[in-house]
Design a protein around this motif. Sequence first.
Motif, short mmCIF file in Angstrom:
data_model
loop_
_atom_site.label_atom_id
_atom_site.label_comp_id
_atom_site.label_asym_id
_atom_site.label_seq_id
_atom_site.Cartn_x
_atom_site.Cartn_y
_atom_site.Cartn_z
N UNK A 47 0.69 -0.47 -0.01
CA UNK A 47 -0.20 0.40 -0.17
C UNK A 47 0.69 1.50 0.15
N UNK A 48 2.09 1.67 0.88
CA UNK A 48 3.17 1.83 0.88
C UNK A 48 3.55 2.56 -0.85
N UNK A 49 4.03 1.77 -0.97
CA UNK A 49 4.65 1.91 -2.21
C UNK A 49 3.68 2.08 -2.93
N UNK A 50 2.03 1.90 -3.49
CA UNK A 50 1.52 1.87 -4.34
C UNK A 50 0.92 3.48 -4.26
N UNK A 51 0.57 4.19 -2.56
CA UNK A 51 0.26 5.35 -2.60
C UNK A 51 1.49 6.13 -2.98
N UNK A 52 3.29 5.73 -3.19
CA UNK A 52 3.97 6.71 -3.36
C UNK A 52 3.90 6.66 -5.02
N UNK A 53 3.40 5.57 -5.74
CA UNK A 53 2.94 5.91 -7.58
C UNK A 53 2.15 6.60 -7.52
N UNK A 54 1.12 6.71 -6.72
CA UNK A 54 -0.17 7.69 -7.01
C UNK A 54 -0.13 9.20 -6.27
N UNK A 55 0.94 9.04 -5.63
CA UNK A 55 1.67 10.76 -5.21
C UNK A 55 2.02 11.22 -6.64
N UNK A 56 2.26 10.71 -7.67
CA UNK A 56 3.15 11.69 -8.42
C UNK A 56 1.51 12.25 -9.41
N UNK A 57 0.16 11.67 -9.58
CA UNK A 57 -0.51 11.39 -10.05
C UNK A 57 -2.07 13.50 -9.36
N UNK A 58 -1.30 13.46 -8.00
CA UNK A 58 -1.45 14.69 -7.42
C UNK A 58 -1.04 15.79 -7.86
#
Length: 502
Positions: free
Chosen positions: A92-103
């Motif tokens: 989840x932490x890894x995918x959250x970092x994946x998602x943060x670039x989309x912010x």
Amino acid sequence: MADSASDPLEIDADPEALRRHRTLFRAVKRRRNPPLRRTDITVTDAKAVKRAVKAASLGNAMEWFDFGIYSYLAVTIGHVFFPSGNGTVQLLSSFATFAVSFLVRPIGGMVFGPMGDRIGRKRVLALTMIMMAVGTFAIGLIPSYAVIGFWAPVLLILFRLVQGFSTGGEYGGASTFIAEYAPDRRRGFFGSFLELGTLAGYVGAAGLVTVLTALLGDGGMESWGWRVPFLVAGPIGLIGLYLRLKLDETPAFQRLEDGSVHRASEAASTVETSAKGDLAKIFREYWPTLVLCVCLVAAYNITDYMLLSYMPTYLSDEMGYSETHGLLILIGTMVVLMLLINVVGNLSDRVGRKPLLMVGMLGFLFLSIPAFLLVKQGSLIAVSAGMLMLGLSLVCMLGTMSAALPALFPTQVRYGSLSIGYNLSTSLFGGTTPLVITALISATGSELMPAYYAMAAALVGVVAVACMKETARRPLAGSPPAVSTPEEAARLVESQTQAPRF
């Protein structure tokens, strides 16, 4: 040219006046809808179109190579940067970092999009290429958590933000670039090469990760092997930058930039304007089209990221497949899609964008559950068949969307509007897909949550496709027609010439 039955002047006029002054009414109508001159029509240069397609597609391939390697190395990156005793928390932490670039992608879209409408598509695409290459290369140099502790995930997030910001101007610019270079009747075919770049980036990422994992094993990958794919992005970025800097600006933008050089006639001036890059104007005047764009992109990206980014993780974490095995199945599926995507793009020029987009949306709506039930059976044939069912639905959108989306907006605000709409939707729905699906499976315990999520997205997509206008084989809004040959231009001018009346 509209026929007289649909002309508001003739509808409102007195029938007797129409009969007595038909010549006068024809003259007024011709003034309102002047015929195009030969000089108004853009005759595309075949070599220039191919160069533009190559440069734009390579940049897109690099973008998805980056996202692909991060997705396929999600488990490894979780171990390197987010130490924890709980595998799900790491993932989840890894995918959250994946998602943060989309912010930050919408912010990038709001900066680079209007900038591309002001100073040109070429310059902004070169700038986004540089930033993407630097951000990706830098990730490969970050020390692990074991070496620098807290600063490792901080630096990872920082460079993911750099990538996300630059990507905000990438897809909108690349699709605009190809759409404005391509002739009207072949825009779908040439646009499909952009998504061929998407698949090529994914295949390159998956292939490289698979080879490295097979050679180095899990220990070698966590030690140093994970860095290699990120470092490879540096040289690829330099090649893409070189290709983009050699390009000329698109014909459509050149007309906006210097109307005096092109001597646009009255007919051309009715579809051209010099008001470019106005961010407030985009939200004020084009918000209905922006909403439509957001809905189309949401359906498209959720299904895209679910299949091409999340599925290897699903196969390994939920189905117990080895990471290499799951990637090999996905690579096979993507190679099939690569063989079909230009065929789909060409077909969209013949039958239209809407029919193919609708087939793709309905495919996910009705085939997602059967496909995941096949995947759950676990055998190689069943998993491959399920992946292929989803892939064939996706390729109907992949081969069509890159021509359909730029045609939603007029030339003077195309780059900005598409960048804003695309990235806003991608940040809210696309990049969060792996994170949302992982969280839903964890919360519900249902391994069919990816199918339900894809079906919900497809339902939104069905409504959006039904509401959009058909744009195949038609000039881009805000630009005169673009054709492949001088003969085609001559025929187009001749078709507007009224037959003499005796």
